[in-house]
Design an enzyme around this catalytic site. Structure first.
Site, PDB file in Angstrom:
ATOM      1  N   SER A 124       0.806  -1.214   0.000  1.00 43.67           N
ATOM      2  CA  SER A 124       0.000   0.000   0.000  1.00 43.67           C
ATOM      3  C   SER A 124       0.847   1.276   0.000  1.00 43.67           C
ATOM      4  O   SER A 124       1.602   1.523  -0.919  1.00 43.67           O
ATOM      5  CB  SER A 124      -0.978  -0.030   1.178  1.00 43.67           C
ATOM      6  OG  SER A 124      -1.922   1.011   1.062  1.00 43.67           O
ATOM      7  N   HIS A 125       0.750   2.051   1.092  1.00 45.12           N
ATOM      8  CA  HIS A 125       1.414   3.359   1.170  1.00 45.12           C
ATOM      9  C   HIS A 125       2.814   3.257   1.778  1.00 45.12           C
ATOM     10  O   HIS A 125       3.462   4.278   1.998  1.00 45.12           O
ATOM     11  CB  HIS A 125       0.556   4.311   2.004  1.00 45.12           C
ATOM     12  CG  HIS A 125       0.206   3.731   3.347  1.00 45.12           C
ATOM     13  ND1 HIS A 125      -0.621   2.641   3.475  1.00 45.12           N
ATOM     14  CD2 HIS A 125       0.591   4.051   4.596  1.00 45.12           C
ATOM     15  CE1 HIS A 125      -0.732   2.328   4.760  1.00 45.12           C
ATOM     16  NE2 HIS A 125       0.005   3.169   5.455  1.00 45.12           N
ATOM     17  N   ASP A 300      -1.916   6.788  -3.405  1.00 44.36           N
ATOM     18  CA  ASP A 300      -0.761   6.106  -2.803  1.00 44.36           C
ATOM     19  C   ASP A 300      -0.197   5.037  -3.732  1.00 44.36           C
ATOM     20  O   ASP A 300      -0.575   4.953  -4.897  1.00 44.36           O
ATOM     21  CB  ASP A 300      -1.131   5.535  -1.432  1.00 44.36           C
ATOM     22  CG  ASP A 300      -2.114   4.375  -1.526  1.00 44.36           C
ATOM     23  OD1 ASP A 300      -2.865   4.319  -2.515  1.00 44.36           O
ATOM     24  OD2 ASP A 300      -2.150   3.521  -0.616  1.00 44.36           O
ATOM     25  N   ASP A 302      -0.611   1.792  -4.192  1.00 46.76           N
ATOM     26  CA  ASP A 302      -1.520   0.906  -4.920  1.00 46.76           C
ATOM     27  C   ASP A 302      -2.811   1.612  -5.336  1.00 46.76           C
ATOM     28  O   ASP A 302      -3.770   0.972  -5.760  1.00 46.76           O
ATOM     29  CB  ASP A 302      -1.826  -0.352  -4.107  1.00 46.76           C
ATOM     30  CG  ASP A 302      -2.563  -0.068  -2.802  1.00 46.76           C
ATOM     31  OD1 ASP A 302      -2.412   1.041  -2.254  1.00 46.76           O
ATOM     32  OD2 ASP A 302      -3.297  -0.953  -2.322  1.00 46.76           O
ATOM     33  N   ASP A 304      -5.253   3.049  -3.786  1.00 40.91           N
ATOM     34  CA  ASP A 304      -6.556   2.918  -3.116  1.00 40.91           C
ATOM     35  C   ASP A 304      -6.812   4.070  -2.143  1.00 40.91           C
ATOM     36  O   ASP A 304      -7.942   4.283  -1.719  1.00 40.91           O
ATOM     37  CB  ASP A 304      -6.715   1.558  -2.431  1.00 40.91           C
ATOM     38  CG  ASP A 304      -5.740   1.316  -1.284  1.00 40.91           C
ATOM     39  OD1 ASP A 304      -4.762   2.090  -1.149  1.00 40.91           O
ATOM     40  OD2 ASP A 304      -5.949   0.351  -0.525  1.00 40.91           O
ATOM     41  N   ARG A 305      -5.761   4.825  -1.793  1.00 44.29           N
ATOM     42  CA  ARG A 305      -5.945   5.989  -0.913  1.00 44.29           C
ATOM     43  C   ARG A 305      -5.893   7.266  -1.736  1.00 44.29           C
ATOM     44  O   ARG A 305      -5.372   7.278  -2.850  1.00 44.29           O
ATOM     45  CB  ARG A 305      -4.860   6.028   0.156  1.00 44.29           C
ATOM     46  CG  ARG A 305      -4.937   4.858   1.099  1.00 44.29           C
ATOM     47  CD  ARG A 305      -3.839   4.887   2.137  1.00 44.29           C
ATOM     48  NE  ARG A 305      -3.938   3.684   2.952  1.00 44.29           N
ATOM     49  CZ  ARG A 305      -3.740   3.647   4.255  1.00 44.29           C
ATOM     50  NH1 ARG A 305      -3.416   4.728   4.924  1.00 44.29           N
ATOM     51  NH2 ARG A 305      -3.860   2.515   4.923  1.00 44.29           N
ATOM     52  N   LYS A 400     -11.249   0.382  -1.152  1.00 44.19           N
ATOM     53  CA  LYS A 400     -11.239   1.841  -1.264  1.00 44.19           C
ATOM     54  C   LYS A 400     -10.634   2.201  -2.618  1.00 44.19           C
ATOM     55  O   LYS A 400      -9.943   1.381  -3.220  1.00 44.19           O
ATOM     56  CB  LYS A 400     -10.494   2.482  -0.111  1.00 44.19           C
ATOM     57  CG  LYS A 400      -9.156   1.874   0.256  1.00 44.19           C
ATOM     58  CD  LYS A 400      -8.623   2.522   1.521  1.00 44.19           C
ATOM     59  CE  LYS A 400      -7.370   1.809   2.029  1.00 44.19           C
ATOM     60  NZ  LYS A 400      -7.642   0.885   3.123  1.00 44.19           N
TER      61      LYS A 400
END
Length: 583
Positions: A124-125, A300, A302, A304-305, A400
């Site tokens: 992710s982030h 981010d 991937d 999703d944020r 998300k």
């Protein structure tokens, strides 16, 4: 057609392969240990029923971080050996987490097949690179993360695994070129299809939003815009959507070439790490050289944020989801028939609650972790949801979705400006937010993160806060001793959630102190870091008086921040005099 054999390889368990709310995240050097990834993948296959795996179509892709290319080849070989019929890989191994969810839910293969699961390779982030983080998580046939029943089973399997099965002689597949490679094994045909990473996701976005109205906004000489992918996988979608479909200038895109190490940066869309965008939007420490754009956004690693910015103006994620919900029916065609309900994670500010009450919508407060929203969505109870950690989404998928949030905001801006694109001045992001506060009140909000804290000290701090809750009069006496201008605590508990859909109970989800004036203090241990413990403190001051909603955030939150740090004895327990990150 290449024939392959299946081998059974003896292995032994590794400690600590417990998937958190977003899968298993560790340093790359941990994942590179012999059999480490293999064990986790086999434990995941073993957690699914054999009839689910045999003949299934599996998606394998991720955010393109370092070690992804190696991991994809390993998973393809293991999928072949475990009886998977077909593996779909996004070109170059790239698929954003929301796009994986969309592909599972929407894509139909050439032979009419649909995917029923996915391995997503992302942390992710978190930063990427040889000395940074890697991650893997399994998503189900609804496109959402594996529920706890499955992740618990995966973890149990990792503790007792004795062998994994793999088609070691299967040649590596060229994932850089679109096309299908066919193989034959003991159970018949096995295919790997490399497909266009953006096609299905773009098609879905076009079915949700009015691209024509966004296009009109972007073509107005008064509207300027900037999107920063932070060298994450969002870059694989940015040009297609913003430039080719919506007509934005290519110069509007920052850091939109996906890189294995995210360009050496931290792909976390917040005011600390999205430095270039923050400076461009006039929110940096020094004055911007040029007039900032009207609208800025980042996603981010991937994708999703998301982070939403106006000119010299930051929109908190908690406000963002509330504003999207308040405007969705008018501004986004997908929601024109009304919202089924809304939901937020427990630490997210109560801004969404006020909108839900005002619009008479079903409302849910869930633990942190997108899978809880997924259950509500699968049951038709929730249309829009969000979390304070820069995650916003809807029931179009079960993750998300960073780019969805950007398009939602562009849709709101297009709707608010549809009559005055030729006028003297456009309605701005800041005006939309301030008008929202005037209607619903303002939830001043900040989050303090203490990263890589000694795990024992973190647990002691949390235990001490739980113990305090046994006597509210005592708590209020302590608070008044710290700050007499802070409201009394009306209720304090450790958040526990009973899922209204499947009846499952999630305990120990965070410690809450709720004040008489609607303010809140939340303390949580987070599971998304790869080393040590992270203590997150969420501080929320509610202000109903519209004459006081324009105060400086730090001033409004000052008293409650002081209470949070002294009540928790943060420095005493952790030795930290300041947080690692303030959001």
């Amino acid at each position: 057609m290449v024939m392959f054999k299946v081998s059974r390889v003896t292995t032994s368990p590794f400690d600590g392969q417990k998937p958190g709310t977003s899968g298993l995240r560790k340093k790359v050097k941990v994942f590179k240990q012999q059999n480490y990834l293999h064990n986790f993948v086999q434990a995941s296959f073993n957690a699914l029923s054999q009839d689910k795996i045999r003949g299934m179509t599996l998606v394998v892709s991720g955010d393109g971080r370092y070690f992804s290319k190696d991991a994809i080849q390993i998973i393809i070989k293991m999928a072949a050996a475990n009886g998977v019929r077909s593996v779909w890989v996004g070109q170059k191994g790239l698929l954003s987490t929301p796009a994986v969810s969309a592909v599972i839910r929407e894509r139909v293969g050439k032979d009419g097949t649909k995917a029923s699961g996915a391995f997503i390779l992302t942390a992710s982030h978190n930063p990427g690179g040889p000395n940074e983080d890697f991650g893997i998580k399994y998503n189900m046939e609804n496109g959402g993360p594996a529920p706890e029943a499955i992740t618990d089973k995966i973890y149990e399997n990792t503790k007792s695994i004795k062998e994994y099965i793999i088609a070691e002689d299967l040649p590596d597949v060229d994932i850089s070129a679109i096309g299908t490679t066919n193989f034959t094994g003991p159970e018949g045909q096995f295919d790997v299809e490399v497909f266009d990473s953006a096609f299905d996701y773009v098609k879905l976005m076009k079915s949700i939003f009015d691209f024509q109205s966004i296009q009109k906004l972007l073509s107005s000489p008064k509207f300027t815009f900037c999107y920063d992918a932070l060298h994450g996988v969002g870059g694989a979608y940015a040009k297609r959507i913003f430039v080719e479909e919506l007509g934005a200038q290519e110069s509007s895109l920052l850091n939109c070439v996906p890189k294995e190490d995210f360009g050496g940066g931290h792909p976390d869309p917040n005011l600390t790490y999205a430095k270039e965008l923050v400076a461009c939007m006039g929110l940096g420490k020094s004055d911007a050289k040029n007039e900032p754009p009207e609208f800025g956004a980042a996603s981010d690693g991937d994708a999703d944020r998301n982070m939403i910015l106006g000119k010299r103006f930051f929109v908190t994620p908690s406000d963002s989801v509330a504003i999207i919900a308040a405007n969705a029916v008018d501004a986004i065609p997908y929601f024109s028939a009304g919202l089924k309900g809304v939901a937020r994670s427990m630490p997210t500010s109560a801004a969404l609650d006020v909108v839900a009450k005002h619009l008479n919508l079903k409302f849910f407060e869930v633990p942190t972790g997108w899978k809880f929203f997924g259950n509500l969505m699968d049951a038709g109870l929730c249309s829009i949801c969000g979390e304070e950690s820069f995650g916003t989404g809807s029931d179009h998928i079960r993750e998300k979705d960073g780019i969805w949030a950007v398009l939602a905001w562009l849709s709101i801006l297009a709707y608010k400006n549809k009559e005055n694109l030729g006028g003297a001045k456009l309605v701005t992001v800041e005006e939309i937010v301030r008008k929202h506060w005037a209607t619903y009140g303002r939830h001043y909000y900040t989050r303090y993160d203490y990263e890589n804290v000694d795990a024992g000290a973190a647990k002691e701090l949390m235990a001490s806060l739980v113990k305090l809750q046994s006597s509210l009069p005592e708590v209020n006496k302590i608070i008044k001793g710290i700050r007499s201008d802070v409201s009394n605590v009306a209720k304090a508990d450790e958040f526990e959630y009973k899922d209204p859909v499947d009846g499952s109970i999630s305990k120990h989800q965070g410690i809450r102190y709720m004040f008489e004036d609607g303010s809140r203090l939340i303390f949580r241990l987070s599971g998304t870091g790869s080393e040590g413990a992270t203590i997150r403190v969420y501080i929320e001051q509610y202000e109903k008086d519209s004459s006081k909603t324009g105060r400086d955030s730090q001033d409004a939150l000052g008293p409650l921040v002081e209470v949070a740090l002294k009540l928790s004895k943060m420095q005493e327990f952790t030795g930290r005099s300041a947080p690692t990150v303030i959001t």
